[in-house]
Motif scaffolding. Structure first.
Motif, mmCIF file in Angstrom:
data_model
loop_
_atom_site.group_PDB
_atom_site.id
_atom_site.type_symbol
_atom_site.label_atom_id
_atom_site.label_comp_id
_atom_site.label_asym_id
_atom_site.label_seq_id
_atom_site.Cartn_x
_atom_site.Cartn_y
_atom_site.Cartn_z
ATOM 1 N N UNK A 116 45.387 -6.032 1.825
ATOM 2 C CA UNK A 116 44.412 -7.078 1.536
ATOM 3 C C UNK A 116 43.302 -6.442 0.712
ATOM 4 N N UNK A 117 42.764 -7.204 -0.211
ATOM 5 C CA UNK A 117 41.722 -6.679 -1.089
ATOM 6 C C UNK A 117 40.351 -6.725 -0.445
ATOM 7 N N UNK A 118 40.163 -7.607 0.546
ATOM 8 C CA UNK A 118 38.863 -7.741 1.185
ATOM 9 C C UNK A 118 39.051 -8.139 2.638
ATOM 10 N N UNK A 119 38.071 -7.823 3.495
ATOM 11 C CA UNK A 119 38.171 -8.207 4.908
ATOM 12 C C UNK A 119 38.293 -9.709 5.092
ATOM 13 N N UNK A 120 37.689 -10.498 4.201
ATOM 14 C CA UNK A 120 37.765 -11.944 4.344
ATOM 15 C C UNK A 120 39.177 -12.472 4.407
ATOM 16 N N UNK A 121 40.113 -11.772 3.750
ATOM 17 C CA UNK A 121 41.514 -12.199 3.799
ATOM 18 C C UNK A 121 42.081 -12.098 5.217
ATOM 19 N N UNK A 122 41.549 -11.148 5.995
ATOM 20 C CA UNK A 122 42.012 -11.006 7.382
ATOM 21 C C UNK A 122 41.561 -12.174 8.234
ATOM 22 N N UNK A 123 40.308 -12.591 8.040
ATOM 23 C CA UNK A 123 39.785 -13.662 8.888
ATOM 24 C C UNK A 123 40.564 -14.954 8.633
ATOM 25 N N UNK A 124 41.068 -15.121 7.420
ATOM 26 C CA UNK A 124 41.826 -16.330 7.082
ATOM 27 C C UNK A 124 43.189 -16.361 7.751
ATOM 28 N N UNK A 125 43.720 -15.220 8.130
ATOM 29 C CA UNK A 125 45.014 -15.176 8.830
ATOM 30 C C UNK A 125 44.886 -14.391 10.145
ATOM 31 N N UNK A 126 43.808 -14.676 10.851
ATOM 32 C CA UNK A 126 43.537 -13.962 12.099
ATOM 33 C C UNK A 126 44.648 -14.171 13.130
ATOM 34 N N UNK A 127 45.338 -15.315 13.061
ATOM 35 C CA UNK A 127 46.397 -15.574 14.044
ATOM 36 C C UNK A 127 47.619 -14.682 13.834
ATOM 37 N N UNK A 128 47.650 -13.918 12.718
ATOM 38 C CA UNK A 128 48.756 -13.010 12.463
ATOM 39 C C UNK A 128 48.434 -11.586 12.912
ATOM 40 N N UNK A 129 47.261 -11.381 13.511
ATOM 41 C CA UNK A 129 46.807 -10.045 13.880
ATOM 42 C C UNK A 129 46.372 -10.003 15.339
ATOM 43 N N UNK A 130 46.358 -8.789 15.898
ATOM 44 C CA UNK A 130 45.945 -8.599 17.279
ATOM 45 C C UNK A 130 44.776 -7.645 17.438
ATOM 46 N N UNK A 131 44.452 -6.898 16.385
ATOM 47 C CA UNK A 131 43.379 -5.912 16.472
ATOM 48 C C UNK A 131 42.930 -5.557 15.065
ATOM 49 N N UNK A 132 41.618 -5.407 14.887
ATOM 50 C CA UNK A 132 41.059 -4.938 13.623
ATOM 51 C C UNK A 132 40.351 -3.617 13.873
ATOM 52 N N UNK A 133 40.607 -2.637 13.015
ATOM 53 C CA UNK A 133 39.949 -1.334 13.083
ATOM 54 C C UNK A 133 39.066 -1.183 11.851
ATOM 55 N N UNK A 134 37.791 -0.884 12.075
ATOM 56 C CA UNK A 134 36.825 -0.786 10.988
ATOM 57 C C UNK A 134 36.509 0.680 10.735
ATOM 58 N N UNK A 135 36.956 1.167 9.567
ATOM 59 C CA UNK A 135 36.771 2.568 9.179
ATOM 60 C C UNK A 135 36.143 2.627 7.796
ATOM 61 N N UNK A 136 35.044 1.935 7.659
ATOM 62 C CA UNK A 136 34.340 1.783 6.386
ATOM 63 C C UNK A 136 33.004 2.514 6.461
ATOM 64 N N UNK A 137 32.238 2.582 5.358
ATOM 65 C CA UNK A 137 30.924 3.226 5.432
ATOM 66 C C UNK A 137 30.043 2.640 6.529
ATOM 67 N N UNK A 138 29.185 3.487 7.090
ATOM 68 C CA UNK A 138 28.400 3.132 8.280
ATOM 69 C C UNK A 138 27.635 1.820 8.142
#
Length: 398
Positions: free
Chosen positions: A76-98
């Motif tokens: 995905x190019x941006x986190x927003x794409x994840x929120x649009x298909x949240x039902x396809x995921x079970x966990x998000x890991x954030x490893x971005x700048x502080x």
């Protein structure tokens, strides 16, 4: 994905593929820089019951690296794409700048997704507590990646403290020192406060967390923090003195300017002391492309690197006896996270524990700036302590 209230154990969980027996939890990793590529992606992929489903990065070179390592991964190019298909995921890991941790964790929780956030979870303790409240309100897991709780030397020290081998611990010295006379640049060494850079919030997050886990809440903090290297903009040589409520004094050092490295741990008790040199081998192994595998040795070090316990003579001149170092066990963190998401285990590192460490880091920053000792107030009513005493060594996954 529909969020559920916490179960009887207080562990938030969600319904989704985790409710299908045998189905792995689908993980989205936001960020594929150092933290994402070296730590999170390999550990996620090595954990039974987890699958690395999506990597969020718009960098083509990083995508190519991720695709080579994990051929089935989506992008995905941006986190927003994840929120649009949240039902396809079970966990998000954030490893971005502080500076992005709080807004991204907030968005993920509002999308109904459990979250792991790399340390520091936030720039302030107040922000960490706000995130914890949001996660509790939504009935979702919010965990902080404090992998150094599973370092080989820390697991060994925790076992010695719990077993009473040192007697009553009086002083805890912890060093995370490096010799890097030339700054590398990038946001981690930026002097912009919005970046939350510098060693205080980087390596300081680890040494403070370990001190609080071992010896409980802090009541006062004194710190010295300097910018020593030419061209550096953020602190690169910091000392923190913590007095704990139980009377233990922790002296914590983080530095990029140490020409001669001190011991990783020097712990002095009423019966004996423990001294350990060298660093846990897991980060170096992960950087070299090695991966943990079931049934294979991981996090082991040679006998020549074992710490020594004793009294009187210095370990450098043969004093004391060697203590076998327990294996390091970074994989245990994501094994525990998987259980927590499924509702069968507890959160390995909570946001409220991270908030307690941030209380100390904020106090250290003020102390260094103003030249004062900062007294900390008691934790907010109902807030869990980082530790009620020395922990058992974190278990290895079976």
């Amino acid at each position: 994905m529909t969020p559920n209230a916490p179960d009887a154990s207080g562990t938030p969980h969600v319904s989704g593929s985790s409710d299908t027996p045998g189905a792995p939890l689908r993980v989205a990793l936001v960020g594929y820089g150092l933290a994402g590529s070296v730590f999170h992606a390999p550990l996620i992929s090595a954990t039974g019951g987890l699958v690395l489903d999506t990597v969020v990065t718009s960098n083509e070179e990083r995508r190519a690296d991720a695709r080579a390592a994990y051929p089935d991964v989506r992008f995905a190019a941006s986190p927003g794409e994840l929120w649009e298909r949240a039902d396809e995921l079970d966990l998000v890991v954030i490893a971005t700048p502080n500076k992005t941790h709080v807004p991204l964790a907030t968005a993920a929780l509002k999308a109904g997704l459990p979250v792991v956030v790399d340390k520091p979870v936030a720039g302030t303790a107040a922000e960490a507590r706000e995130l914890a409240a949001l996660a509790e309100e939504r009935g979702l897991l919010l965990s902080v990646f404090q992998n150094r709780r599973w370092d080989n030397d820390f697991r060994t020290l925790a076992a010695l403290v719990e077993g009473g081998e040192l007697g009553e611990v009086q002083r805890f010295e912890s060093r995370f020192e490096r010799w890097r006379p030339q700054p590398k640049g990038g946001w981690r060494e930026s002097g912009d406060p919005e970046e939350i850079g510098g060693l205080l919030y980087d390596l300081g997050s680890h040494v403070v967390d370990q001190a609080l886990v071992l010896f409980g809440p802090a009541v006062s903090v004194y710190a010295e923090s300097d910018v020593r290297r030419p061209g550096a903009a953020a602190d690169d040589d910091t000392f923190i003195a913590v007095t704990h409520a139980n009377g233990v004094r922790s002296h914590l050092y983080v530095s990029a300017t140490t020409a001669q490295l001190g011991p990783r741990f020097r712990v002095l008790g009423s019966k004996a002391g423990y001294v350990k040199y060298g660093l846990d081998p897991q980060e170096a192994a992960l950087r070299e492309g090695l991966r943990p595998a079931a049934g294979e040795p991981w996090g082991e070090e040679g006998e020549e690197l074992w710490g020594r316990i004793g009294s009187g003579e210095s370990p450098l001149t043969g004093g004391g006896a060697p203590v076998r170092t327990l294996p390091g066990d970074y994989p245990a963190y994501y094994t525990a996270v998987a259980s927590a998401v499924r509702g069968t285990g507890g959160n390995p590192v909570t946001a409220l524990q991270a908030a307690a460490a941030l209380d100390v880091l904020e106090a250290a920053r003020r102390s260094a700036r103003e030249g004062v000792t900062v007294t900390l107030s008691a934790a907010p009513a109902g807030e869990e302590s980082t530790a009620s005493g020395p922990p058992s060594p974190p278990p290895s996954p079976s």
